[in-house]
Design an enzyme around this catalytic site. Structure first.
Site, PDB file in Angstrom:
ATOM      1  N   THR A 191     -17.764 -10.931   5.097  1.00 24.43           N
ATOM      2  CA  THR A 191     -18.842 -11.798   4.603  1.00 24.43           C
ATOM      3  C   THR A 191     -19.117 -11.484   3.130  1.00 24.43           C
ATOM      4  OG1 THR A 191     -19.805 -11.992   6.788  1.00 24.43           O
ATOM      5  CG2 THR A 191     -21.263 -12.447   4.935  1.00 24.43           C
TER       6      THR A 191
ATOM      7  N   TYR B 184      -9.373 -18.571  11.645  1.00 28.01           N
ATOM      8  CA  TYR B 184      -9.546 -18.112  13.019  1.00 28.01           C
ATOM      9  C   TYR B 184      -8.272 -17.348  13.398  1.00 28.01           C
ATOM     10  CZ  TYR B 184     -14.002 -20.336  13.322  1.00 28.01           C
ATOM     11  OH  TYR B 184     -15.319 -20.616  13.109  1.00 28.01           O
TER      12      TYR B 184
ATOM     13  N   ARG C  67       0.850  -1.202   0.000  1.00 26.16           N
ATOM     14  CA  ARG C  67       0.000   0.000   0.000  1.00 26.16           C
ATOM     15  C   ARG C  67       0.882   1.246   0.000  1.00 26.16           C
ATOM     16  NH1 ARG C  67      -2.959   2.257   4.414  1.00 26.16           N
ATOM     17  NH2 ARG C  67      -2.086   0.600   5.676  1.00 26.16           N
TER      18      ARG C  67
END
Ligand code: GDP
Length: 344
Positions: free
Chosen positions: A178, A201, A52
């Site tokens: 999501t 996780y 970035r």
């Protein structure tokens, strides 16, 4: 070439006579990006990474490779672009012609996502869709690994969660992940891309960002034991996470792209622990009782929080022959030891 120079417009890149596989990593300067780079270089890959653009260069996790004359600009190439800069990302993909694309970039801090939800969605959600759109148009389409997150499950009804657990996110980060996860599945099914979600996780290491609770704890344990810090302010000590070790997780990501078919996998240890358990393990390493040093501070309490996030890694065990071997309390010990070494 001097270390800070941009390399994207002169590379490249892929020597047509070379048989070395080529990987492109977004988020290469992050914890996972740096471990994955080391793994892929060890396996003989040519690695390209997207960094970035910012006024400061947060590249310290890659410094060892960056200043290695046999690696940088020979087998490791860095390019500068923001994830929402589609033109530049497309150009990098066209010139580097990767066989495998590991999409790890994005605003990854759950707590911060409440303060900067628009940025979180711009990079984590839309950044992924833009990448999928670019891949869709390429002549040579790389296999894609998208790093998804247990945060997509939010407050699930069942524990542990697996690849079929409904996504019910409760944080801006979870909502953004999501969207990205479902888009990856949609592009796999609708446009026949080899695109996979690694539903990860929490995974930690000495390279974990300092605002995550594990690293905050291990740095404090090291500093307190050396008389360099008096106390540690935390939010909820009851939060529970399934904490694994980052190098194990990048190995699984690589294995996912070596499968004959694209698929989604939960990557987890299968065991959850509370923040208190992590405190126990970290402070035991330096022989101190954390209760004497830790105070709770409302600033670190979350507005809402997922619950009982523990993953079921049995599909990864069966299909990838993978398990998260390093777990608590060893994980905390490794991290405290590294923070002690850094202080010395
Ligand atoms: P993530 O929320 O899963 O991305 O991981 P974090 O490391 O940020 O947080 C893990 C758990 O630690 C959550 O339940 C937090 O509410 C809890 N926690 C308690 N105190 C802190 C703190 O000071 N900082 C952070 N980041 N998390 C904290």
């Amino acid at each position: 070439m001097t270390p800070n120079k941009l390399s994207s417009n002169r590379l490249p890149l892929n020597n047509p006579t070379s048989v070395a596989p080529v990987a492109l990593i977004t988020g290469i300067t992050g914890q996972d990006g740096s471990y994955l780079t080391e793994l892929l270089l060890d396996k003989g890959y040519i690695v390209h990474g997207i960094v970035r653009r910012s006024s400061t260069t947060a590249r310290n996790r890659l410094d060892k490779l960056f200043y290695d004359g046999d690696v940088h600009e020979k087998r490791l190439f860095l390019h500068y672009a923001d994830l929402d800069d589609s033109t530049t990302i497309r150009r990098i993909l066209i010139s580097s012609r990767p066989d495998e694309l590991y999409h790890l970039a994005g605003q990854s801090h759950v707590g911060a996502s409440f303060e900067i939800p628009e940025t979180t969605c711009r990079f984590t959600a839309m950044g992924t869709l833009k990448l999928l759109e670019i891949i869709r148009d390429l002549d040579k389409q790389p296999k894609l690994l998208h790093i998804s997150s247990s945060e997509i499950f939010g407050r699930p009804d069942t524990s542990p969660q697996n690849e079929s657990t409904p996504m019910r996110p409760v944080t801006p980060y979870g909502v953004a992940k999501t969207f990205a996860t479902q888009m990856v599945t949609l592009y796999r099914n609708s446009f026949d891309l080899f695109a996979c979600n690694a539903i990860c996780y929490n995974h930690e290491s000495p390279r974990r960002g300092e605002s995550f609770v594990t690293r905050k704890i291990t740095r404090a344990a090291a500093a307190i034991s050396q008389g360099k810090q008096d106390s540690l302010s935390l939010g909820s000590l009851d939060g529970r996470r399934d904490w694994g070790f980052a190098p194990d997780y990048v190995e699984a990501m690589w294995r996912m792209l070596q499968q004959p078919d694209a698929d989604d996998f939960v990557l987890a240890t299968g065991k959850d622990h509370s923040v208190r358990d992590f405190l126990d393990a970290a402070f035991q390493t330096v022989g101190l009782d954390w209760e004497k040093y830790v105070q709770q501070d409302a600033r670190y309490m979350r507005r809402s929080e997922g619950a009982q996030l523990v993953g079921d890694p049995s599909k990864a065990a069966a299909n990838l022959d993978w398990t998260a071997t390093t777990q608590l309390p060893e994980l905390a010990k490794i991290m405290v030891q590294a923070d002690l070494d850094a202080l010395k």
